[in-house]
Design a protein around this motif. Structure first.
Motif, PDB file in Angstrom:
ATOM      1  N   THR A   1       0.836  -1.192   0.000  1.00 35.70           N
ATOM      2  CA  THR A   1       0.000   0.000   0.000  1.00 35.70           C
ATOM      3  C   THR A   1       0.878   1.253   0.000  1.00 35.70           C
ATOM      4  O   THR A   1       2.105   1.172  -0.105  1.00 35.70           O
ATOM      5  CB  THR A   1      -0.967  -0.032   1.203  1.00 35.70           C
ATOM      6  OG1 THR A   1      -1.971   0.956   1.024  1.00 35.70           O
ATOM      7  CG2 THR A   1      -0.238   0.194   2.528  1.00 35.70           C
ATOM      8  N   ASP A   2       0.238   2.397   0.151  1.00 33.58           N
ATOM      9  CA  ASP A   2       0.921   3.681   0.252  1.00 33.58           C
ATOM     10  C   ASP A   2       1.101   3.965   1.745  1.00 33.58           C
ATOM     11  O   ASP A   2       0.119   4.022   2.492  1.00 33.58           O
ATOM     12  CB  ASP A   2       0.027   4.737  -0.426  1.00 33.58           C
ATOM     13  CG  ASP A   2       0.663   6.111  -0.468  1.00 33.58           C
ATOM     14  OD1 ASP A   2       1.489   6.425   0.410  1.00 33.58           O
ATOM     15  OD2 ASP A   2       0.306   6.880  -1.376  1.00 33.58           O
TER      16      ASP A   2
ATOM     17  N   SER B   1      -1.000   6.730   3.134  1.00 35.11           N
ATOM     18  CA  SER B   1      -2.469   6.642   3.066  1.00 35.11           C
ATOM     19  C   SER B   1      -3.058   6.655   4.478  1.00 35.11           C
ATOM     20  O   SER B   1      -2.330   6.547   5.474  1.00 35.11           O
ATOM     21  CB  SER B   1      -2.885   5.341   2.364  1.00 35.11           C
ATOM     22  OG  SER B   1      -2.489   4.216   3.150  1.00 35.11           O
ATOM     23  N   ARG B   2      -4.378   6.716   4.552  1.00 33.58           N
ATOM     24  CA  ARG B   2      -5.016   6.690   5.871  1.00 33.58           C
ATOM     25  C   ARG B   2      -4.585   5.448   6.674  1.00 33.58           C
ATOM     26  O   ARG B   2      -4.214   5.534   7.836  1.00 33.58           O
ATOM     27  CB  ARG B   2      -6.539   6.673   5.705  1.00 33.58           C
ATOM     28  CG  ARG B   2      -7.271   6.655   7.037  1.00 33.58           C
ATOM     29  CD  ARG B   2      -8.651   6.051   6.889  1.00 33.58           C
ATOM     30  NE  ARG B   2      -9.502   6.873   6.079  1.00 33.58           N
ATOM     31  CZ  ARG B   2     -10.586   7.512   6.525  1.00 33.58           C
ATOM     32  NH1 ARG B   2     -10.949   7.389   7.776  1.00 33.58           N
ATOM     33  NH2 ARG B   2     -11.312   8.233   5.716  1.00 33.58           N
TER      34      ARG B   2
ATOM     35  N   GLU C   1      -1.217  10.042  -4.438  1.00 32.65           N
ATOM     36  CA  GLU C   1      -0.931  10.124  -3.005  1.00 32.65           C
ATOM     37  C   GLU C   1      -2.185   9.599  -2.324  1.00 32.65           C
ATOM     38  O   GLU C   1      -3.114  10.360  -2.048  1.00 32.65           O
ATOM     39  CB  GLU C   1      -0.636  11.560  -2.600  1.00 32.65           C
ATOM     40  CG  GLU C   1       0.632  12.093  -3.229  1.00 32.65           C
ATOM     41  CD  GLU C   1       0.913  13.531  -2.815  1.00 32.65           C
ATOM     42  OE1 GLU C   1       2.078  13.844  -2.581  1.00 32.65           O
ATOM     43  OE2 GLU C   1      -0.032  14.331  -2.743  1.00 32.65           O
ATOM     44  N   GLN C   2      -2.189   8.291  -2.132  1.00 29.88           N
ATOM     45  CA  GLN C   2      -3.418   7.599  -1.733  1.00 29.88           C
ATOM     46  C   GLN C   2      -4.055   8.231  -0.497  1.00 29.88           C
ATOM     47  O   GLN C   2      -3.353   8.523   0.469  1.00 29.88           O
ATOM     48  CB  GLN C   2      -3.126   6.130  -1.463  1.00 29.88           C
ATOM     49  CG  GLN C   2      -4.369   5.270  -1.381  1.00 29.88           C
ATOM     50  CD  GLN C   2      -4.015   3.806  -1.149  1.00 29.88           C
ATOM     51  OE1 GLN C   2      -3.314   3.465  -0.214  1.00 29.88           O
ATOM     52  NE2 GLN C   2      -4.512   2.945  -2.009  1.00 29.88           N
ATOM     53  N   SER C   3      -5.340   8.402  -0.556  1.00 33.24           N
ATOM     54  CA  SER C   3      -6.205   8.917   0.523  1.00 33.24           C
ATOM     55  C   SER C   3      -6.213  10.444   0.635  1.00 33.24           C
ATOM     56  O   SER C   3      -7.031  10.979   1.373  1.00 33.24           O
ATOM     57  CB  SER C   3      -5.876   8.331   1.900  1.00 33.24           C
ATOM     58  OG  SER C   3      -5.741   6.945   1.851  1.00 33.24           O
ATOM     59  N   ARG C   4      -5.311  11.141  -0.088  1.00 35.15           N
ATOM     60  CA  ARG C   4      -5.357  12.605  -0.036  1.00 35.15           C
ATOM     61  C   ARG C   4      -6.358  13.128  -1.057  1.00 35.15           C
ATOM     62  O   ARG C   4      -6.550  12.520  -2.118  1.00 35.15           O
ATOM     63  CB  ARG C   4      -3.977  13.220  -0.329  1.00 35.15           C
ATOM     64  CG  ARG C   4      -3.197  13.547   0.919  1.00 35.15           C
ATOM     65  CD  ARG C   4      -2.546  12.342   1.543  1.00 35.15           C
ATOM     66  NE  ARG C   4      -1.160  12.193   1.160  1.00 35.15           N
ATOM     67  CZ  ARG C   4      -0.544  11.009   0.982  1.00 35.15           C
ATOM     68  NH1 ARG C   4      -1.205   9.885   1.105  1.00 35.15           N
ATOM     69  NH2 ARG C   4       0.717  10.950   0.674  1.00 35.15           N
TER      70      ARG C   4
ATOM     71  N   TRP D   1       5.771   3.931  -0.891  1.00 37.27           N
ATOM     72  CA  TRP D   1       4.932   2.778  -1.227  1.00 37.27           C
ATOM     73  C   TRP D   1       5.659   1.511  -0.792  1.00 37.27           C
ATOM     74  O   TRP D   1       6.859   1.372  -1.015  1.00 37.27           O
ATOM     75  CB  TRP D   1       4.702   2.757  -2.742  1.00 37.27           C
ATOM     76  CG  TRP D   1       3.675   1.771  -3.201  1.00 37.27           C
ATOM     77  CD1 TRP D   1       2.362   2.012  -3.493  1.00 37.27           C
ATOM     78  CD2 TRP D   1       3.887   0.368  -3.448  1.00 37.27           C
ATOM     79  NE1 TRP D   1       1.744   0.856  -3.883  1.00 37.27           N
ATOM     80  CE2 TRP D   1       2.651  -0.174  -3.865  1.00 37.27           C
ATOM     81  CE3 TRP D   1       4.984  -0.480  -3.339  1.00 37.27           C
ATOM     82  CZ2 TRP D   1       2.482  -1.514  -4.182  1.00 37.27           C
ATOM     83  CZ3 TRP D   1       4.819  -1.830  -3.643  1.00 37.27           C
ATOM     84  CH2 TRP D   1       3.577  -2.320  -4.065  1.00 37.27           C
TER      85      TRP D   1
END
Ligand SMILES: Cc1cc2nc3c(=O)[nH]c(=O)nc-3n(C[C@H](O)[C@H](O)[C@H](O)COP(=O)(O)O)c2cc1C
Length: 217
Positions: free
Chosen positions: A81-82, A85-86, A143-146, A177
């Motif tokens: 995952t990132d 991220s959250r 930018e995962q979750s942003r 990542w």
């Protein structure tokens, strides 16, 4: 109850009669999980390695999402995952996780409680190198979750990354990542049975090996 609730909310299915016997399960629950993932795959389950991962953020709020199990060994369960991220930020602050493998069509679930830690960078590099180029570009582009202002802005970022890496046959892994490995502390194997008298067998990690307990349905 709302009388106009859709039929889907009031359906009752009778679950299977296949018994889950403590003696028929592997004494190693990680091996047993591998066997059930393989059986879900053989049964044609869509995304047999999908698991619902729950984390706790620094404010104490739980959150859940699906991720794909990408590896499993004696250390535990690997997913990627990132890190920004959250879920990534939650896990870097609090490693405690809960996981559900929901194989409804097989009347099975596995529930896991454990601790997640980032994997070594070489492990993430090796896995990233196996991903399709489009997914690698995707990892650089998101930018995962942003928040982002529009789909167009995301697509513009993808084009920018495609240009940036046009001359790179091998795209390097973005630092942000990578993988986590979940070390299970408890693993419960659940099999649906008739009249809601389901089988539940829980494995709890001990200093050496696992203790096995049958739970009421
Ligand atoms: C079937 C399925 C598989 C997914 N696999 C992953 C995955 O392996 N890694 C990942 O970061 N997100 C995966 N996602 C997306 C996540 O569910 C989630 O939207 C994303 O990771 C952002 O979650 P977060 O904001 O809580 O960090 C998957 C979603 C679905 C429906």
């Amino acid at each position: 109850m709302n009388d106009s609730a859709p039929d889907a909310l009031s359906k009752r299915k009778d679950y299977g009669s296949i018994a889950l016997e403590e003696g028929s399960l592997s004494s190693d629950p990680i091996e047993q999980l591998m066997a059930w993932v393989a059986e879900a795959d053989a049964a044609g389950i869509y995304e047999p390695n999908a698991m619902v991962l729950s984390t706790i953020d620094p404010g104490g709020a739980p959150s859940s999402r699906t991720v794909l199990l990408r590896g499993i060994d004696e250390h535990g369960l690997y997913f990627y995952t990132d890190y920004g991220s959250r879920k990534g930020l939650a896990l870097l602050a609090n490693p405690e996780v809960s996981v559900v493998f929901p194989w409804y069509a097989q009347h099975r679930q596995v529930l896991i409680y454990g601790h997640a830690s980032p994997v070594d960078s070489e492990v993430s590099d090796a896995y990233f190198a196996t991903r399709p180029r489009g997914s690698q570009i995707g990892a650089w582009s998101s930018e995962q979750s942003r928040p982002i202002e529009s789909r167009e802005a995301l697509e513009a970022r993808v084009l920018e990354m495609e240009r940036r890496f046009a001359d790179n046959p091998d795209i390097p892994r973005p630092e942000s990542w990578g993988g986590f490995v979940i070390e299970p502390q408890r693993m419960e194997f659940w099999a649906g049975r008739t009249s809601r008298l389901h089988d539940r067998v829980s494995f709890d990690r001990e200093s050496r090996g696992w203790s096995v307990t049958r739970l009421q349905p």
